[in-house]
Design a protein around this motif. Structure first.
Motif: not given
Length: 433
Positions: A360-366, A368-375
């Motif tokens: 989870l910790v390794l994955f979370l930052g990467g 967030f860069t995909l920015t799905a929710g803001s759409l």
């Protein structure tokens, strides 16, 4: 003392001689802890609980939803069943890091269950590694690092600094007020909307108000929950995925309603919510460096230990690089799919060795860069502003991106199935031991 075929008393569990009640009590507390703090999805909690039960000579079955579980533990000829409930709370990832080390020790050393229970209590009682003031700064940096991805302009960065400070202050104040925390997205979006529309009053020359609001609200946008819910639904955990999906949508709707409250109070016409990104004012190196600022913000905001900052940064730039390359070669949707798949593979492989950070910790930052929710927020505000075609276009993009990320994560996980067998023998399809 009557012995079983493996040399242990059938009325006890494991080498330590702890009884079924002790095993059941420990696994119940562990399940509650993971539901609340670990950030693990249903598959991860189920795997760890089953695996540790086997390590201590028993068997466990779980039925999970997003905020609860039914746990059944069989050991020493007895079966004990209990229900567990815990509201998911993920402000601090240091607990998730400590939990992985703790589970590895239990798997390899199998200490007495009384010692294991005491160790779990120590993890839950860990003092915060980041002071509240530093967490506030972290939330601001998190938003500032994301701002150039929304609009690469100095106005976007300047307005985000102001608005994110307001959101961060409200977030930190809500940490010790559970009722306030439940409506934090609504309150934060209302405050940001009021300040943006009443004080800043950005016109279309600055991209429109929604694009100005988005970076400051990005910390509260449930993109991770939405993709996790989709992944659980696709993976067969229907109840958990459905509950998580509804909760994510409720959070998104709170942000949407908060923006509309600001529109109503400031008497702003809804047509002003139409957005259009402005031309680039920032150099390519500023855009690349902004994600380092984002990563520092994530570490402070979520309490990630500094010793694993390099791992988090590496996966943030891995996701960015793969997505950019994939988009250039095969298009945005396929590029996002490949990026999600690469992120899942990398996080899974890098988290395998003992002592490494959890997936989870390794994955979370990467992620967030995909920015799905803001759409999703952009789609809702565009629809509210009467821009029906634009809004449905954003809405379709939102659904497409969330599904693409979720399926990409599943595909990435499928490429490295040996991890589960190596960590704990899988018994999901069989009867177990």
């Amino acid at each position: 003392m009557r012995e079983g075929p493996d040399g242990t008393d059938p009325g006890t569990t494991g080498p330590s001689g702890d009884g079924p009640d002790a095993l059941h009590g420990f696994l119940r507390d562990l399940t509650r802890f993971m539901l609340r703090y670990s950030g693990e999805g249903a598959e991860g909690i189920d795997r760890i609980v089953r695996g540790l039960a086997r390590a201590y000579g028993g068997r466990a079955e779980t039925v999970l939803v997003a905020d609860g579980a039914v746990l059944s533990v069989t050991a020493g000829g007895r079966t004990l069943t209990s229900t567990v409930s815990a509201f998911p709370d993920l402000p601090r990832l240091d607990r998730a890091v400590a939990l992985k080390t703790f589970v590895e020790r239990l798997r390899d050393e199998r200490p007495d269950l009384s010692e294991a229970a005491a160790g779990l209590r120590r993890i839950e009682a860990l003092p915060a590694t980041v002071p509240r003031a530093a967490r506030l700064i972290g939330i601001v940096l998190f938003s500032l690092g994301f701002a150039p991805a929304v609009q690469p302009t100095w106005y976007e960065i300047g307005s985000t600094a102001l608005l994110a400070t307001l959101v961060a202050t409200l977030t930190v104040l809500s940490e010790r007020r559970p009722r306030l925390a439940r409506v934090l997205p609504l309150l934060a979006a209302t405050l940001v909307s009021l300040v943006t529309l009443g004080l800043l009053q950005p016109g279309h020359v600055h991209g429109g108000p929604v694009l100005i609001m988005l970076p400051a609200l990005f910390f509260l946008v449930p993109g991770d929950l939405l993709s996790a819910a989709t992944a659980e639904l696709v993976g067969g955990f229907l109840s958990t995925g459905a509950v998580r999906l509804v909760y994510a949508l409720v959070l998104l709707l709170q942000l949407y309603v908060g923006v509309l409250i600001g529109v109503a109070v400031t008497s702003t016409p809804t047509s002003a919510l139409f957005d259009g990104a402005q031309d680039t004012e920032l150099s390519r190196w500023v855009l690349v460096g902004s994600w380092a600022v984002f990563t520092v913000g994530l570490i402070l905001a979520f309490g990630v230990p500094w010793r694993i900052a390099g791992w988090v940064t590496a996966l943030v730039y891995l996701a960015l690089g793969v997505q950019a390359a994939g988009t250039a070669l095969i298009g945005e949707v396929a590029g996002t799919f490949v990026a999600a798949m690469a992120l899942a593979v990398a996080a899974d492989l890098f988290s395998r060795p003992a002592g490494r950070p959890p997936r989870l910790v390794l994955f979370l930052g990467g992620f967030f860069t995909l920015t799905a929710g803001s759409l999703g927020l952009r789609a809702l505000t565009s629809l509210a502003g009467g821009h029906v075609l634009h809004g449905f276009h954003d809405l379709m993009d939102f659904v497409t991106v969330v599904t693409t990320i979720a399926v990409g994560l599943l595909a990435g996980a499928a490429l490295v199935p040996a991890r589960v067998e190596r960590e704990f023998p899988s018994d999901r399809l069989g009867t177990g031991d």
